[in-house]
Design an enzyme around this catalytic site. Structure first.
Site, short mmCIF file in Angstrom:
data_model
loop_
_atom_site.label_atom_id
_atom_site.label_comp_id
_atom_site.label_asym_id
_atom_site.label_seq_id
_atom_site.Cartn_x
_atom_site.Cartn_y
_atom_site.Cartn_z
NE ARG A 78 9.14 21.87 1.05
CZ ARG A 78 10.42 21.70 1.34
NH1 ARG A 78 10.80 20.60 1.99
NH2 ARG A 78 11.32 22.60 1.02
CB THR A 124 -6.24 4.69 9.20
OG1 THR A 124 -5.90 3.54 8.41
CG2 THR A 124 -6.42 4.27 10.65
N GLY A 136 1.07 -1.35 4.31
CA GLY A 136 1.51 -0.01 3.94
C GLY A 136 2.28 0.70 5.03
CG HIS A 137 1.69 3.14 9.29
ND1 HIS A 137 1.66 4.51 9.13
CD2 HIS A 137 2.25 2.91 10.49
CE1 HIS A 137 2.18 5.09 10.20
NE2 HIS A 137 2.56 4.14 11.05
CG HIS A 196 -8.06 3.44 1.15
ND1 HIS A 196 -8.40 2.57 2.15
CD2 HIS A 196 -9.13 4.28 1.03
CE1 HIS A 196 -9.61 2.85 2.61
NE2 HIS A 196 -10.07 3.90 1.94
CD GLU A 199 -7.16 -0.59 0.99
OE1 GLU A 199 -7.20 -1.84 1.00
OE2 GLU A 199 -6.59 0.08 1.86
NE ARG A 216 -9.56 7.13 4.26
CZ ARG A 216 -8.61 6.22 4.47
NH1 ARG A 216 -7.41 6.40 3.93
NH2 ARG A 216 -8.85 5.15 5.19
CG HIS A 228 -5.68 -1.61 9.53
ND1 HIS A 228 -6.05 -0.60 8.66
CD2 HIS A 228 -5.47 -1.01 10.71
CE1 HIS A 228 -6.08 0.56 9.32
NE2 HIS A 228 -5.72 0.32 10.57
CG ASP A 229 -2.47 -1.38 12.68
OD1 ASP A 229 -2.01 -0.46 11.98
OD2 ASP A 229 -3.34 -1.21 13.55
CG HIS A 259 -3.81 9.12 1.76
ND1 HIS A 259 -4.71 8.52 0.93
CD2 HIS A 259 -4.27 8.98 3.03
CE1 HIS A 259 -5.69 8.01 1.66
NE2 HIS A 259 -5.46 8.28 2.94
CG ASN A 278 -1.91 1.11 1.24
OD1 ASN A 278 -1.61 2.25 0.87
ND2 ASN A 278 -3.12 0.82 1.70
#
Length: 240
Positions: free
Chosen positions: A18, A100, A213-214, A43, A70, A45, A190-191, A50, A7
């Site tokens: 920036r 999130t 991702g994160h 993803h 997603e 939004r 997720h996580d 992002h 992700n």
């Protein structure tokens, strides 16, 4: 074997902080592929904080691996997916102001709506996955709604894993069994991290895809993107 979909939202977050085009999100997607990732997840939004809709349009045609978009299936999202035609769309019930994703679908309560959305994407030849909490009944309802896969929302697993891995994974194992019994493919995300990924895959080895991702992008700040993807792939190949 489980596939790794990276992700790249966090790369876009850095760019947007920036302005301009540094880092180059489209280039990052291609680099992830070159470094061994078997898929790219985005993803978008509505607020464009992002990944932007324009990113999705520019990235999609360049990829040689699977592309997973997603998001919440609002009208503009549906139109975007039908325009880009990714390999997979993952339906996520996140509010517009959510930091999130924070919950899976209550599939029985939204079955008629989700069935209609799955039908739209099935007609377009796009595999559809429904984001669910680790509840076996949610997987069964997703199958009834016409989904091809479900994605397990793994935040609770990641939170509980450090104190009790076996307890943390049990509801996910039960839900994964229910999904398999219904003939659904299985994703997770997720996580997930280098700390908890291997145990999940050892317990549920039939997971088709993990979307990360994160943690992965954070690890890349220390190890570099190429090495980090290699570390995650090693966990997937040898989840011991």
């Amino acid at each position: 074997m489980t596939r790794l979909s990276v992700n790249i939202n966090k790369i876009a977050t850095i760019r947007n902080a920036r302005g301009g085009n540094t880092p180059d999100v489209a280039r990052a997607a291609l680099d992830c592929e070159a470094f061994g990732a078997q898929g790219i997840t985005v993803h978008p939004r509505p607020d464009g904080r992002h990944i932007r809709y324009s990113d999705v349009r520019s990235i999609g045609p360049t990829l040689s691996t699977e592309f997973n978009i997603e998001g919440n299936p609002i009208e503009s999202f549906i139109d975007l997916v039908l325009e880009v035609r990714p390999d997979q769309v993952t339906l996520v019930p996140d509010a517009e102001d959510a930091i999130t994703s924070n919950a899976g679908w209550d599939v029985p309560a939204n079955k008629e709506f989700l069935s209609g959305i799955c039908g739209i994407f099935r007609k377009a030849g796009i595999r559809t996955s429904i984001f669910i909490d680790p509840i076996p009944g949610m997987a069964r309802a997703a199958a009834e709604a016409g989904a091809d896969r479900v994605e397990l929302y793994t935040a609770a697993y990641a939170q509980q894993y450090p104190s009790d891995p076996a307890k943390a994974v049990e509801a996910y194992r039960q839900t994964a069994l229910a999904a398999r019994e219904c003939g659904l493919g299985l994703n997770a995300g997720h996580d997930l991290s280098l700390e908890n990924l291997a145990f999940l895959l050892k317990t549920i080895p039939w997971i088709d895809e993990v979307s990360i991702g994160h943690a992965l992008i954070s690890d890349a700040l220390y190890f570099g993107l190429e090495k980090t993807i290699g570390l995650y792939l090693a966990q997937i190949k040898n989840p011991l």
